[in-house]
Design an enzyme around this catalytic site. Structure first.
Site, PDB file in Angstrom:
ATOM      1  N   GLY A   1     -45.447 -20.822  29.688  1.00 51.15           N
ATOM      2  CA  GLY A   1     -44.860 -21.587  28.578  1.00 51.15           C
ATOM      3  C   GLY A   1     -44.566 -20.756  27.343  1.00 51.15           C
TER       4      GLY A   1
ATOM      5  N   GLY B   1     -42.122 -18.497  27.154  1.00 50.65           N
ATOM      6  CA  GLY B   1     -40.723 -18.042  27.152  1.00 50.65           C
ATOM      7  C   GLY B   1     -40.568 -16.665  27.763  1.00 50.65           C
TER       8      GLY B   1
ATOM      9  N   ASP C   1     -32.941 -14.847  33.510  1.00 46.88           N
ATOM     10  CA  ASP C   1     -34.358 -14.599  33.784  1.00 46.88           C
ATOM     11  C   ASP C   1     -34.552 -14.002  35.180  1.00 46.88           C
ATOM     12  OD1 ASP C   1     -34.450 -15.916  31.410  1.00 46.88           O
ATOM     13  OD2 ASP C   1     -35.372 -17.737  32.194  1.00 46.88           O
TER      14      ASP C   1
HETATM   15  C1  GLA Z   1     -34.110 -19.773  29.443  1.00 48.03           C
HETATM   16  C2  GLA Z   1     -33.172 -19.843  30.644  1.00 48.03           C
HETATM   17  C3  GLA Z   1     -32.176 -18.675  30.626  1.00 48.03           C
HETATM   18  C4  GLA Z   1     -31.479 -18.560  29.283  1.00 48.03           C
HETATM   19  C5  GLA Z   1     -32.489 -18.605  28.139  1.00 48.03           C
HETATM   20  C6  GLA Z   1     -31.831 -18.656  26.798  1.00 48.03           C
HETATM   21  O1  GLA Z   1     -34.941 -18.663  29.529  1.00 48.03           O
HETATM   22  O2  GLA Z   1     -33.900 -19.820  31.836  1.00 48.03           O
HETATM   23  O3  GLA Z   1     -31.245 -18.817  31.672  1.00 48.03           O
HETATM   24  O4  GLA Z   1     -30.497 -19.535  29.137  1.00 48.03           O
HETATM   25  O5  GLA Z   1     -33.359 -19.722  28.246  1.00 48.03           O
HETATM   26  O6  GLA Z   1     -31.139 -17.487  26.567  1.00 48.03           O
END
Ligand code: GLA
Length: 381
Positions: free
Chosen positions: A118, A120, A169
């Site tokens: 969580g 990011g 990601d």
């Molecule tokens: C999340 C999503 C990604 C991207 C980011 C914002 O991590 O999984 O695909 O959109 O947010 O940049």
């Protein structure tokens, strides 16, 4: 971690498994641009997932999540998802491989990780990438290219987790290379490695440890805003496939036709796509001041136009400015999680101390601090 995983694997399944790993990611700049066909600039980090895996000659997938101390299993081809929430990522990857004509048979697996959840940092992409990479190696003789494996992870998010994410990601998790950030054009799939060794600077993440409810549905709503804006622009400029193809002027042309909310979302995205290119140019000149300034601009946009920041993140961002941190911004999808900070080595201690102290005073809990190292992505160990 490897030893613990193998010990558990042996205890459960009688012999050792084959080890695979993948990584979480940071993103220097280029946020919410991926699903708009724009550029992103991520890198894999030294926090990841490791799994021991072995085909078991049956039709059953047997999984043990060491961190949660939980066991789950499912049958290949069955539509019934086990009730443990983490299984959807592995279940999804198996189904996406099968759906592309690939092969997956029963296997045993034990996995563990150290990507903070969580925050990011894409713990779910790390999990998807580990299994996509491993199952491609074990059952498909590597027939799927790494970019396709990233899409397998992305489709898992779309079809099994309800998040209409972009490719960043999973891409970073699979393509990551020690010491390099990767600029990816999310429309064409072209990418370029940029060695990233900022002499005299450190990259540090500060985790607010907050995750806002409904973050996933708010993320999907942002995407819909962008698609509406792109559709309006396309009427005048038929070549605009994604919002990132549009010029700022073209957005102004349709201001009266879309909502003000969709307009400011699109305004942010168009600016952000350009900032990625500007940051890459600045990096080639070792101009970290410009890199940092762009990061602050991104934060401003994410906070005031895209509206995916929150009080805790804005607080950390302002504090970074006060402490003369070179660059700082909310990282990833937003609605909580971390700020990424590019800070001069001599200011590092003072910044961290001040941030932890002031944040704790204001919000009643301490933030977490992660020093990140740009590392390798998916691999067999
Ligand atoms: C999340 C999503 C990604 C991207 C980011 C914002 O991590 O999984 O695909 O959109 O947010 O940049």
């Amino acid at each position: 971690m490897k030893t613990k995983i193998q010990e558990k694997f042996k205890a459960l399944f009688g012999a050792e498994g084959i080890l695979y790993a993948s990584a979480g990611r940071i993103n220097l700049i280029g946020e919410h641009t991926d699903y708009n066909g724009g550029y992103v600039f991520p890198g894999a980090i030294n926090f990841g997932i490791t799994a021991a895996i072995k085909p078991n000659g049956t039709n059953t997938v047997k999984l043990f999540a060491l961190d949660m101390d939980e066991y789950a299993e499912f049958e290949i081809g069955s539509e019934t998802l086990p009730d443990k929430h983490w299984t959807k990522y592995i279940f999804g990857v198996c189904h996406e491989i099968l759906g592309r004509g690939g092969k997956v048979e029963g296997f045993n697996a034990v996995f563990a990780g150290d990507v903070p959840l969580g925050a990011g940092l894409s713990s779910s992409a790390a999990l998807e990438s580990t299994f996509a990479y491993a199952l491609n190696d074990l059952f498909n003789q590597g027939r799927f290219e790494k970019y396709e494996l990233a899409k397998i992870g992305q489709s898992t998010e779309h079809n099994y987790c309800g998040v209409k994410c972009g490719i960043m990601d999973q891409f970073a998790s699979l393509f990551g290379k020690e010491g390099s950030l990767i600029r990816l054009n999310c429309k064409t799939g072209e990418y370029k490695y940029f060695p990233f060794h900022p002499q005299g600077y450190k990259l540090v993440l500060i985790d607010t440890c907050v995750k806002h409810l409904l973050a996933d549905s708010a993320y999907n709503k942002r995407r819909e805003s962008c698609e509406r804006a792109a559709a309006a622009i396309r009427k005048n400029h038929p070549d605009v496939e994604f919002l990132s193809d549009a010029k700022r002027l073209w957005l102004d042309e349709v201001r009266g036709e879309i909502t003000e909310e969709d307009f400011i979302r699109a305004e942010y995205v168009i600016g952000e796509v350009q900032r990625v290119l500007d940051v890459c140019d600045a990096l080639e000149r070792n101009d970290y001041e410009t890199v940092g300034e762009m990061m602050y601009q991104t934060h401003f946009g994410l906070s005031h136009l895209y509206e995916v920041s929150c009080e805790e993140l804005d607080f950390l961002n302002k504090l970074a400015r006060k402490c003369e941190v070179t660059g700082s911004r909310v990282m990833g999808g937003g609605f909580g999680g971390c700020t990424i900070n590019l800070v001069k080595e001599e200011l590092y201690d003072c910044f961290i101390q001040t941030a932890v102290e002031k944040f704790t005073e204001k919000f009643g809990h301490a933030p977490k601090v992660y020093d990140v190292v740009i590392s390798d992505g998916a691999r067999k160990l």
